[in-house]
Design a protein around this motif. Structure first.
Motif, PDB file in Angstrom:
ATOM      1  N   LEU A   1      -9.843  -3.616  -2.569  1.00 40.13           N
ATOM      2  CA  LEU A   1      -8.466  -3.503  -2.111  1.00 40.13           C
ATOM      3  C   LEU A   1      -7.474  -4.154  -3.077  1.00 40.13           C
ATOM      4  N   GLY A   2      -7.978  -4.991  -3.968  1.00 40.55           N
ATOM      5  CA  GLY A   2      -7.115  -5.576  -4.988  1.00 40.55           C
ATOM      6  C   GLY A   2      -6.530  -4.546  -5.937  1.00 40.55           C
ATOM      7  N   ALA A   3      -7.064  -3.328  -5.923  1.00 37.78           N
ATOM      8  CA  ALA A   3      -6.578  -2.278  -6.816  1.00 37.78           C
ATOM      9  C   ALA A   3      -5.134  -1.894  -6.537  1.00 37.78           C
ATOM     10  N   VAL A   4      -4.656  -2.116  -5.313  1.00 33.86           N
ATOM     11  CA  VAL A   4      -3.293  -1.688  -4.983  1.00 33.86           C
ATOM     12  C   VAL A   4      -2.257  -2.488  -5.761  1.00 33.86           C
ATOM     13  N   ASP A   5      -2.638  -3.637  -6.272  1.00 36.69           N
ATOM     14  CA  ASP A   5      -1.694  -4.468  -7.027  1.00 36.69           C
ATOM     15  C   ASP A   5      -1.785  -4.241  -8.531  1.00 36.69           C
ATOM     16  N   VAL A   6      -2.627  -3.313  -8.964  1.00 36.32           N
ATOM     17  CA  VAL A   6      -2.849  -3.068 -10.395  1.00 36.32           C
ATOM     18  C   VAL A   6      -1.980  -1.908 -10.861  1.00 36.32           C
ATOM     19  N   ARG A   7      -1.238  -2.123 -11.929  1.00 37.89           N
ATOM     20  CA  ARG A   7      -0.457  -1.067 -12.554  1.00 37.89           C
ATOM     21  C   ARG A   7      -0.951  -0.908 -13.984  1.00 37.89           C
ATOM     22  N   LEU A   8      -1.316   0.295 -14.358  1.00 36.92           N
ATOM     23  CA  LEU A   8      -1.895   0.547 -15.675  1.00 36.92           C
ATOM     24  C   LEU A   8      -0.797   0.902 -16.669  1.00 36.92           C
ATOM     25  N   SER A   9      -0.840   0.265 -17.828  1.00 35.90           N
ATOM     26  CA  SER A   9       0.154   0.512 -18.866  1.00 35.90           C
ATOM     27  C   SER A   9      -0.095   1.866 -19.523  1.00 35.90           C
ATOM     28  N   ASP A  10       0.917   2.356 -20.228  1.00 37.65           N
ATOM     29  CA  ASP A  10       0.767   3.609 -20.976  1.00 37.65           C
ATOM     30  C   ASP A  10      -0.362   3.500 -21.992  1.00 37.65           C
TER      31      ASP A  10
ATOM     32  N   GLN B   1     -11.100  -2.128 -10.197  1.00 37.54           N
ATOM     33  CA  GLN B   1      -9.695  -1.954  -9.834  1.00 37.54           C
ATOM     34  C   GLN B   1      -8.989  -1.013 -10.799  1.00 37.54           C
ATOM     35  N   MET B   2      -9.365  -1.033 -12.064  1.00 36.79           N
ATOM     36  CA  MET B   2      -8.798  -0.091 -13.033  1.00 36.79           C
ATOM     37  C   MET B   2      -9.141   1.344 -12.641  1.00 36.79           C
TER      38      MET B   2
ATOM     39  N   VAL C   1      -0.874   9.237   4.504  1.00 37.08           N
ATOM     40  CA  VAL C   1      -2.106   8.460   4.396  1.00 37.08           C
ATOM     41  C   VAL C   1      -1.978   7.449   3.262  1.00 37.08           C
ATOM     42  N   SER C   2      -2.664   6.326   3.420  1.00 39.27           N
ATOM     43  CA  SER C   2      -2.642   5.281   2.401  1.00 39.27           C
ATOM     44  C   SER C   2      -3.353   5.751   1.141  1.00 39.27           C
ATOM     45  N   GLU C   3      -2.928   5.213   0.004  1.00 36.28           N
ATOM     46  CA  GLU C   3      -3.489   5.625  -1.284  1.00 36.28           C
ATOM     47  C   GLU C   3      -4.977   5.297  -1.405  1.00 36.28           C
ATOM     48  N   LEU C   4      -5.459   4.373  -0.596  1.00 32.08           N
ATOM     49  CA  LEU C   4      -6.883   4.077  -0.508  1.00 32.08           C
ATOM     50  C   LEU C   4      -7.357   4.378   0.909  1.00 32.08           C
ATOM     51  N   CYS C   5      -8.557   4.945   1.002  1.00 33.60           N
ATOM     52  CA  CYS C   5      -9.133   5.337   2.284  1.00 33.60           C
ATOM     53  C   CYS C   5     -10.477   4.649   2.453  1.00 33.60           C
ATOM     54  N   LEU C   6     -10.728   4.113   3.628  1.00 41.18           N
ATOM     55  CA  LEU C   6     -12.003   3.457   3.906  1.00 41.18           C
ATOM     56  C   LEU C   6     -13.065   4.509   4.213  1.00 41.18           C
ATOM     57  N   GLY C   7     -14.040   4.616   3.333  1.00 40.41           N
ATOM     58  CA  GLY C   7     -15.174   5.500   3.550  1.00 40.41           C
ATOM     59  C   GLY C   7     -16.256   4.787   4.346  1.00 40.41           C
ATOM     60  N   THR C   8     -17.000   5.548   5.144  1.00 37.37           N
ATOM     61  CA  THR C   8     -17.917   4.918   6.099  1.00 37.37           C
ATOM     62  C   THR C   8     -19.350   5.444   5.998  1.00 37.37           C
ATOM     63  N   MET C   9     -19.709   6.036   4.871  1.00 30.77           N
ATOM     64  CA  MET C   9     -21.016   6.693   4.815  1.00 30.77           C
ATOM     65  C   MET C   9     -22.190   5.709   4.834  1.00 30.77           C
ATOM     66  N   THR C  10     -21.913   4.413   4.675  1.00 29.41           N
ATOM     67  CA  THR C  10     -22.991   3.418   4.784  1.00 29.41           C
ATOM     68  C   THR C  10     -23.043   2.749   6.156  1.00 29.41           C
ATOM     69  N   PHE C  11     -22.088   3.082   7.026  1.00 29.75           N
ATOM     70  CA  PHE C  11     -22.068   2.471   8.361  1.00 29.75           C
ATOM     71  C   PHE C  11     -23.302   2.924   9.140  1.00 29.75           C
TER      72      PHE C  11
ATOM     73  N   MET D   1       0.846  -1.184   0.000  1.00 25.32           N
ATOM     74  CA  MET D   1       0.000   0.000   0.000  1.00 25.32           C
ATOM     75  C   MET D   1       0.886   1.240   0.000  1.00 25.32           C
ATOM     76  N   LYS D   2       0.752   2.045  -1.029  1.00 23.09           N
ATOM     77  CA  LYS D   2       1.537   3.266  -1.126  1.00 23.09           C
ATOM     78  C   LYS D   2       1.028   4.302  -0.125  1.00 23.09           C
ATOM     79  N   MET D   3       1.960   5.058   0.465  1.00 19.17           N
ATOM     80  CA  MET D   3       1.611   6.139   1.372  1.00 19.17           C
ATOM     81  C   MET D   3       1.909   7.478   0.712  1.00 19.17           C
ATOM     82  N   ASN D   4       1.024   8.446   0.922  1.00 22.34           N
ATOM     83  CA  ASN D   4       1.182   9.780   0.356  1.00 22.34           C
ATOM     84  C   ASN D   4       1.121  10.824   1.464  1.00 22.34           C
ATOM     85  N   PRO D   5       1.816  11.947   1.282  1.00 22.14           N
ATOM     86  CA  PRO D   5       1.767  12.997   2.303  1.00 22.14           C
ATOM     87  C   PRO D   5       0.383  13.630   2.378  1.00 22.14           C
ATOM     88  N   LEU D   6      -0.033  13.958   3.587  1.00 18.27           N
ATOM     89  CA  LEU D   6      -1.274  14.704   3.800  1.00 18.27           C
ATOM     90  C   LEU D   6      -0.893  16.173   3.934  1.00 18.27           C
ATOM     91  N   GLY D   7      -0.836  16.837   2.783  1.00 19.86           N
ATOM     92  CA  GLY D   7      -0.415  18.225   2.767  1.00 19.86           C
ATOM     93  C   GLY D   7       0.961  18.379   3.368  1.00 19.86           C
TER      94      GLY D   7
END
Length: 347
Positions: A321-330, A292-293, A13-23, A1-7
């Motif tokens: 979560l399988g999207a983290v293993d997907v790399r898109l070609s040019d 995942q694409m 933060v992880s490149e994917l975030c768990l949203g909870t609006m259906t909880f 899981m790639k991490m990116n700066p939060l400002g």
């Protein structure tokens, strides 16, 4: 899981975030707790919620329930320190909360205290304003957007007022960082300018809608994001489920978002499904899963901090979560750009 700066906060933060609006509506508490467990085990370190959640539908009697469910998980596990937690202060017009009062220094302290209590935590990592008091062009309002009735002086005075209140909350240790949602380039620039002048909390992120189907962010906001180090937290990266293909040919799966909100918040229109078909075709020809694409594509954008996904079931969560293993070609990226040119604003 790639991490990116939060400002410029120093947080990552992880490149994917768990949203909870259906909880609390589509996702019962036990299932929601299992989702948090699973997401954290998979490398997600970012959970996003809001005081007004759950949605589908938004009801006065369920307001705050999503935060409460996260709170019971925090209390049960003692793992609050294992992830970055974001929530939001509802804006003007939501009658279920504070009778629709606008965001101001009069509302911020009590609203944060309410969230802290429901979340059963001593601090919120990222505190976001859900939408501007002056209104927004998001949620399909861009088609008739007219800012000419805005009062610039009142807007700026309110921003200064809010920044002072936010600084007091930082000083108390209640919040660590400040973010915006459903904001514009002008609005974000003013928050940044005024915060710098006052030594107040600097905007760390903008949570706006962004997906293959909704790319309003790609011009002025993209430039602001890159130059000012204010990352995008993309909500609805799957276009409310449209990019999964599950709604093609008139299908409405039982329990799906469309079964609860037939218009999908203005996304169900005459040009929607042709655009979806083109993205599904790209995925099929390159042997990619379309969900995942779509998520992997978000991760290629130069301004992206995290893409917020929601899952109503454990199976959906695993799939996403399988999207983290997907790399898109040019080649895939070029075909996506071609499809975007053919369908620039499908809704």
């Amino acid at each position: 899981m790639k991490m990116n700066p939060l400002g410029r906060t120093g947080l990552e933060v992880s490149e994917l975030c768990l949203g909870t609006m259906t909880f609390g509506t589509q996702t019962p508490e036990q299932d929601a707790h299992a989702q948090i467990d699973y997401a954290l085990a998979a490398g997600v370190n970012f959970v996003d919620t809001a005081e007004m959640y759950p949605v589908n539908p938004v009801r006065k009697e369920t307001t705050g329930r999503s935060e409460e469910i996260i709170g019971t998980w925090n209390a049960k596990t003692g793992r609050r320190g294992d992830y970055i937690l974001a929530t939001k202060h509802s804006g003007e017009g939501l009658v279920h909360v504070r009778d629709g009062a606008p965001i101001s220094s009069q509302t911020i302290a009590a609203t944060i205290e309410g969230s802290l209590k429901r979340l059963q935590t001593d601090y919120i990592d990222l505190y976001q304003f859900h939408w501007p008091n002056r209104g927004s062009y998001m949620f399909r309002k861009n088609w008739a957007y007219d800012p000419s009735s805005q009062n610039r002086e009142e807007t700026l005075a309110n921003m200064v007022d809010c920044l002072e209140a936010l600084q007091a909350q930082v000083d108390k240790g209640n919040i660590r960082a400040f973010g915006l949602s459903n904001e514009s380039a002008w609005g974000t620039a003013q928050w940044l300018r005024l915060a710098e002048a006052a030594g107040a909390p600097r905007v760390a992120s903008i949570q706006n809608e962004y997906s293959l189907m909704c790319r309003l962010y790609d011009t002025d906001l993209a430039e602001l994001s890159v130059n000012e180090e204010v990352g995008l937290l993309a909500f609805s990266p799957l276009a409310a489920g449209l990019l999964s293909g599950k709604y093609q040919k008139g299908a409405v799966p039982e329990g799906s978002r469309k079964s609860l909100v037939p218009g999908l918040g203005g996304r169900d229109g005459p040009r929607t499904y042709g655009a979806v078909a083109d993205y599904l075709d790209i995925a099929a020809r390159h042997q990619l899963d379309p969900v995942q694409m779509a998520l992997a594509w978000c991760g290629t954008r130069p301004f992206m901090a995290s893409a917020i996904f929601g899952a109503t079931t454990q199976a959906q969560l695993t799939h996403l979560l399988g999207a983290v293993d997907v790399r898109l070609s040019d080649e895939v990226l070029q075909e996506i750009d071609q499809a975007h040119r053919a369908h620039p604003m499908p809704y």
